[in-house]
Design a protein around this motif. Sequence first.
Motif: not given
Length: 195
Positions: A101, A137-138, A147-148, A183, A187
Amino acid sequence: MLPLERKKRIRALIEEERHMKISELSKRFGVSEMTIHRDIKPLLEQGVITKTFGGIAWNQETYEANAQSQGCVYCGRKYTERLAYRLILSNHKMETACCAHCGLMRHYQLDKEVMQAICPDFLRHTTVSAPLAWFVMDTSVHMGCCHPQVLTFEWREHADKFVKGFGGNVYSFEEAKAAVLQKMNGEGNCCHPSN
């Protein structure tokens, strides 16, 4: 030249050259060999350099250990080798991120300054060229990092099988960079999950 400036230059020169003779440093800076010995004493005490026959050498192991104790280049967290993502830059310096990440985010920031990026295969614990890797991911598996969350795989087949068992999505390198950035923008730009 002020002693502090000379010490900084000596350190940079040794890091670049990897090995230098005391006499060579003395000539370069126009000072006595005794002055060079005094200048390098703190570097020897810190373990940044080691004495060799007639000279000194850059201590790569100590440098890497110090870099690790400083933490991730992107978020500042301490990292483990299991997830570490490394970027080799055009100036031949290396940066380490705590996970894929942060590695992808830093890669995005540095763009063309990155000559090479490597990351560990999540299943096999081997080193993989990041641009050739597959990113998941996820997923429902949480490694306790940023995160993610992003997990890396050398083979697309392994990434697909992992997703089949634990959910998530598989991305190529460029797709993963774009997905993490998107993302993060959605976020609040925080990579540490709130507990």
